[in-house]
Enzyme design. Structure first.
Site, PDB file in Angstrom:
ATOM      1  N   GLU A 142      10.418  -7.014  -7.519  1.00 43.47           N
ATOM      2  CA  GLU A 142      11.618  -7.783  -7.849  1.00 43.47           C
ATOM      3  C   GLU A 142      11.261  -9.268  -7.917  1.00 43.47           C
ATOM      4  OE1 GLU A 142      14.535  -8.083  -4.658  1.00 43.47           O
ATOM      5  OE2 GLU A 142      16.159  -7.913  -6.104  1.00 43.47           O
TER       6      GLU A 142
ATOM      7  N   CYS B 135      21.656  -8.921  -7.282  1.00 43.55           N
ATOM      8  CA  CYS B 135      21.021  -7.609  -7.107  1.00 43.55           C
ATOM      9  C   CYS B 135      21.424  -6.667  -8.235  1.00 43.55           C
ATOM     10  CB  CYS B 135      21.414  -7.005  -5.775  1.00 43.55           C
ATOM     11  SG  CYS B 135      23.157  -6.666  -5.711  1.00 43.55           S
TER      12      CYS B 135
ATOM     13  N   LYS C 154      26.412 -12.151  10.631  1.00 48.59           N
ATOM     14  CA  LYS C 154      25.220 -13.019  10.657  1.00 48.59           C
ATOM     15  C   LYS C 154      24.877 -13.280   9.192  1.00 48.59           C
ATOM     16  CE  LYS C 154      21.305 -13.474  10.143  1.00 48.59           C
ATOM     17  NZ  LYS C 154      20.786 -14.429   9.105  1.00 48.59           N
TER      18      LYS C 154
ATOM     19  N   SER D 172      16.667  -7.983   1.121  1.00 48.80           N
ATOM     20  CA  SER D 172      15.506  -7.432   0.423  1.00 48.80           C
ATOM     21  C   SER D 172      15.061  -6.117   1.086  1.00 48.80           C
ATOM     22  CB  SER D 172      14.374  -8.457   0.423  1.00 48.80           C
ATOM     23  OG  SER D 172      14.154  -8.921   1.735  1.00 48.80           O
TER      24      SER D 172
ATOM     25  N   PHE E  94      21.591 -14.402   0.868  1.00 53.22           N
ATOM     26  CA  PHE E  94      22.074 -15.709   0.401  1.00 53.22           C
ATOM     27  C   PHE E  94      22.843 -15.621  -0.908  1.00 53.22           C
ATOM     28  CE2 PHE E  94      18.312 -15.499  -2.333  1.00 53.22           C
ATOM     29  CZ  PHE E  94      18.775 -16.122  -3.481  1.00 53.22           C
TER      30      PHE E  94
ATOM     31  N   GLU F 175      21.022 -17.765   6.448  1.00 55.18           N
ATOM     32  CA  GLU F 175      20.889 -19.119   7.009  1.00 55.18           C
ATOM     33  C   GLU F 175      20.678 -20.154   5.893  1.00 55.18           C
ATOM     34  OE1 GLU F 175      18.876 -16.638   7.022  1.00 55.18           O
ATOM     35  OE2 GLU F 175      16.787 -17.114   7.454  1.00 55.18           O
TER      36      GLU F 175
HETATM   37  P1  NAD Z   1      16.467 -11.463   2.795  1.00 56.48           P
HETATM   38  O1  NAD Z   1      16.046 -10.060   3.006  1.00 56.48           O
HETATM   39  O2  NAD Z   1      15.433 -12.536   2.869  1.00 56.48           O
HETATM   40  O3  NAD Z   1      17.577 -11.875   3.883  1.00 56.48           O
HETATM   41  C1  NAD Z   1      18.689 -11.058   4.135  1.00 56.48           C
HETATM   42  C2  NAD Z   1      19.121 -11.245   5.595  1.00 56.48           C
HETATM   43  O4  NAD Z   1      18.050 -10.820   6.444  1.00 56.48           O
HETATM   44  C3  NAD Z   1      19.427 -12.695   5.950  1.00 56.48           C
HETATM   45  O5  NAD Z   1      20.582 -12.732   6.756  1.00 56.48           O
HETATM   46  C4  NAD Z   1      18.184 -13.141   6.712  1.00 56.48           C
HETATM   47  O6  NAD Z   1      18.464 -14.103   7.693  1.00 56.48           O
HETATM   48  C5  NAD Z   1      17.680 -11.858   7.351  1.00 56.48           C
HETATM   49  N1  NAD Z   1      16.216 -11.843   7.502  1.00 56.48           N
HETATM   50  C6  NAD Z   1      15.301 -12.470   6.713  1.00 56.48           C
HETATM   51  N2  NAD Z   1      14.056 -12.210   7.172  1.00 56.48           N
HETATM   52  C7  NAD Z   1      14.188 -11.402   8.250  1.00 56.48           C
HETATM   53  C8  NAD Z   1      13.242 -10.782   9.142  1.00 56.48           C
HETATM   54  N3  NAD Z   1      11.930 -10.948   8.999  1.00 56.48           N
HETATM   55  N4  NAD Z   1      13.730 -10.017  10.121  1.00 56.48           N
HETATM   56  C9  NAD Z   1      15.050  -9.832  10.270  1.00 56.48           C
HETATM   57  N5  NAD Z   1      15.972 -10.397   9.465  1.00 56.48           N
HETATM   58  C10 NAD Z   1      15.552 -11.167   8.461  1.00 56.48           C
HETATM   59  O7  NAD Z   1      17.252 -11.507   1.403  1.00 56.48           O
HETATM   60  P2  NAD Z   1      17.785 -12.769   0.614  1.00 56.48           P
HETATM   61  O8  NAD Z   1      16.630 -13.505   0.033  1.00 56.48           O
HETATM   62  O9  NAD Z   1      18.761 -13.518   1.438  1.00 56.48           O
HETATM   63  O10 NAD Z   1      18.615 -12.049  -0.543  1.00 56.48           O
HETATM   64  C11 NAD Z   1      18.030 -11.572  -1.728  1.00 56.48           C
HETATM   65  C12 NAD Z   1      17.703 -10.099  -1.631  1.00 56.48           C
HETATM   66  O11 NAD Z   1      18.871  -9.346  -1.338  1.00 56.48           O
HETATM   67  C13 NAD Z   1      17.192  -9.537  -2.948  1.00 56.48           C
HETATM   68  O12 NAD Z   1      16.152  -8.636  -2.677  1.00 56.48           O
HETATM   69  C14 NAD Z   1      18.396  -8.811  -3.518  1.00 56.48           C
HETATM   70  O13 NAD Z   1      18.096  -7.782  -4.422  1.00 56.48           O
HETATM   71  C15 NAD Z   1      19.005  -8.276  -2.267  1.00 56.48           C
HETATM   72  N6  NAD Z   1      20.399  -7.943  -2.465  1.00 56.48           N
HETATM   73  C16 NAD Z   1      20.729  -6.625  -2.496  1.00 56.48           C
HETATM   74  C17 NAD Z   1      22.042  -6.251  -2.699  1.00 56.48           C
HETATM   75  C18 NAD Z   1      22.431  -4.810  -2.719  1.00 56.48           C
HETATM   76  O14 NAD Z   1      23.603  -4.524  -2.563  1.00 56.48           O
HETATM   77  N7  NAD Z   1      21.513  -3.884  -2.900  1.00 56.48           N
HETATM   78  C19 NAD Z   1      23.023  -7.236  -2.859  1.00 56.48           C
HETATM   79  C20 NAD Z   1      22.641  -8.581  -2.813  1.00 56.48           C
HETATM   80  C21 NAD Z   1      21.322  -8.919  -2.604  1.00 56.48           C
END
Ligand code: NAD
Length: 498
Positions: free
Chosen positions: A383, A281, A173, A226, A149, A176
């Site tokens: 985090e 991040c 994708k 994450s 997000f 959401e």
């Molecule tokens: P998230 O892991 O909750 O979601 C990321 C994606 O995974 C979304 O599209 C979501 O729909 C999907 N998802 C969520 N739960 C899932 C599940 N159980 N099974 C399969 N898919 C699932 O992350 P977020 O809250 O949207 O974003 C924040 C996180 O992203 C933080 O941990 C941040 O550090 C990380 N991030 C990392 C980078 C990087 O380049 N390393 C960059 C930006 C954000």
């Protein structure tokens, strides 16, 4: 109530799963729209569209594909204000941050405008007697990206910008939680001249992610989110035989040496810790002053700096940061602050009581700061992803190198010093993927590559730059020897078995 639909085969598709997600306005706390969550069927429809488009798209010459990227860039620039407002209204970051989000993605599109040069391949004349060897990069087919997000414009563009330019078609994708900008990017890509099916946008939760990971016609998956989910995506996707890169969470440290320009370091670390409400991040949520004197001076200056921070609604141009993305996320941050207190860290500034007049249901949280944070604490190990700065005091340079090096995450790190030798040694030895020297958020420019180490990334290739090109292409190497005596005519006849 507005419905946010999928974008499949060049048109808006309502979706048939019957499942919807809430899209909040983080300023007011109200639900402002519903997003359709895809079933396996919708993911498959997007894959079929991408498959049909790919056969033709891969044959479009690289210069023509680059022209689509040039037009896409022009359209993004022309729509910058509309896109930034849309992004802020769902994410909560201030407009200037939304423009930065779009701009950093756009830089990858600019890199993709040069794709004909990048795809040229290699050639060795006379590798043996009369033998020439050359290699070429060919597209993989249909690829997919699953994004978080916190950068709903930049991270999708990191992925589809390169993937499409090299001749793949793509299924995005997005998160959401803030899906409107990704849909708009899909529409603008068609407007820029990409044929329908080249970029499809499918919204969803775990159901759609699993459908992507299991689909036999998707050849590569790029994920950012994450770490636990990143690891899951990497394992399931690679087990299904796909190429996968999966970027995860972070806990970036900022080392402040005794000789640093302290005023500048405080300003930089404040922006990097609290900007975008810490939902980056590459944020710097951990500061490591070296020596007690540095720690005391840093603490005093940072407290004064925090006093000047203005938290406001996302359209407030005077605000440094806006609300966080959801009420659930704000609760998680508050719970971590409470845990920090229970673990014995000193809570010097508590942002939990903050509320904004007229917006008492918005997802706001003020800046917080802890001192005397110790390494075994969960609040240090994990985090938080919010506007919380944690101070870990180090006695020596060695200890300052060890802290980020031993942490489970290894995305980014920064050192603030005037000593070139110390900076050089730090950059060389630290066990982290991206290093800043007097640069608080060392996100590499588009023609370099972005990627962390340890639990911040699973897989072998980084995002964008040449690493991105390698991820989205496969190398074919041809070793050729021509027989003697080929005539003008026979050179053009493909021999058949007769
Ligand atoms: P998230 O892991 O909750 O979601 C990321 C994606 O995974 C979304 O599209 C979501 O729909 C999907 N998802 C969520 N739960 C899932 C599940 N159980 N099974 C399969 N898919 C699932 O992350 P977020 O809250 O949207 O974003 C924040 C996180 O992203 C933080 O941990 C941040 O550090 C990380 N991030 C990392 C980078 C990087 O380049 N390393 C960059 C930006 C954000």
């Amino acid at each position: 109530m507005r419905n946010i639909t999928h974008f499949i085969d060049g048109v808006s598709v309502a979706g048939t799963s019957g499942h919807f997600g809430d899209i909040f306005n983080p300023n007011t706390g109200e639900v402002q729209a519903k997003v359709a969550l895809a079933s396996v069927k919708e993911v498959d429809a997007a894959v079929q569209s991408a498959l049909r488009a790919q056969q033709h798209w891969a044959l479009v010459n690289p210069q023509r594909r680059a022209r689509v990227m040039f037009d896409f860039k022009r359209l993004i620039e022309a729509n910058m204000n509309e896109l930034a407002e849309m992004l802020s209204s769902e994410h909560g970051k201030v407009i200037a941050d939304s423009k930065g989000d779009i701009q950093r993605g756009l830089e990858v599109i600019e890199f993709a405008c040069g794709i004909p040069h990048v795809l040229k391949g290699e050639y060795t004349e006379g590798a043996g007697p009369g033998i020439d060897v050359y290699s070429m990069r060919q597209p993989l087919g249909v690829c997919a990206g699953i994004t978080p997000f916190n950068f709903p414009a930049m991270i999708p563009m990191w992925m589809f910008g390169i993937s499409i330019a090299v001749g793949n078609t793509f299924i995005l994708k997005p998160s959401e939680k803030d899906p409107s900008v990704p849909v708009r990017l899909g529409e603008l890509m068609m407007e820029a001249g990409a044929p329908k099916g080249v970029l499809n946008v499918v919204h969803g939760d775990k159901v759609s992610v699993d459908a992507i990971l299991d689909h036999p016609d998707i050849k590569a998956v790029s994920f950012v989110g994450s770490s636990d989910i990143a690891h899951y995506v990497y394992s399931r996707g690679t087990q299904a035989g796909k190429r996968v890169q999966a970027m995860g969470g972070a806990k970036n440290h900022g080392i402040v040496m005794p000789d640093a320009d302290l005023d500048q370091a405080v300003k930089d670390i404040s922006g990097a810790a609290f900007g975008s409400a810490g939902e980056r991040c590459m944020a710097l949520p951990v500061v490591v002053p070296v020596g007690a004197k540095t720690a005391e001076a840093f603490r005093e200056k940072m407290l004064a700096e925090i006093e000047t921070l203005k938290v406001g609604i996302s359209t407030d141009t005077a605000a440094q940061y806006g609300p966080v993305v959801t009420a659930a996320h704000r609760r998680k941050i508050s719970d971590y602050i409470q845990l920090g207190v229970e673990e014995g860290a000193e809570l010097v500034v508590d942002g939990r009581g903050f509320s904004l007049q007229g917006y008492d249901k918005g997802f706001f949280i003020g800046p917080s700061m802890f001192d005397h944070v110790k390494t075994p604490m969960r609040t240090y190990q994990e985090e938080i992803f919010g506007p919380v700065l944690q101070m870990v005091r180090a006695e020596s340079f060695e200890e300052a190198v060890a802290l980020p090096s031993q942490h489970q995450y290894g995305n980014g790190v920064a050192i603030f010093t005037r000593n070139g030798r110390a900076a050089r040694e730090f950059a060389s030895r630290v066990n982290v993927g991206m290093v800043g020297i007097n640069v608080p958020i060392p996100v590499p420019v588009a023609y370099h590559s972005f990627g962390g180490w340890k639990r911040s990334a699973f897989g072998d290739t980084n995002q964008h730059g040449m690493e991105g090109v390698r991820f989205y292409t496969k190398t074919k190497t041809i070793t050729a020897r021509w027989p003697d005596g080929a005539t003008e005519d026979s050179a053009f006849i493909i021999p058949t078995m007769q």
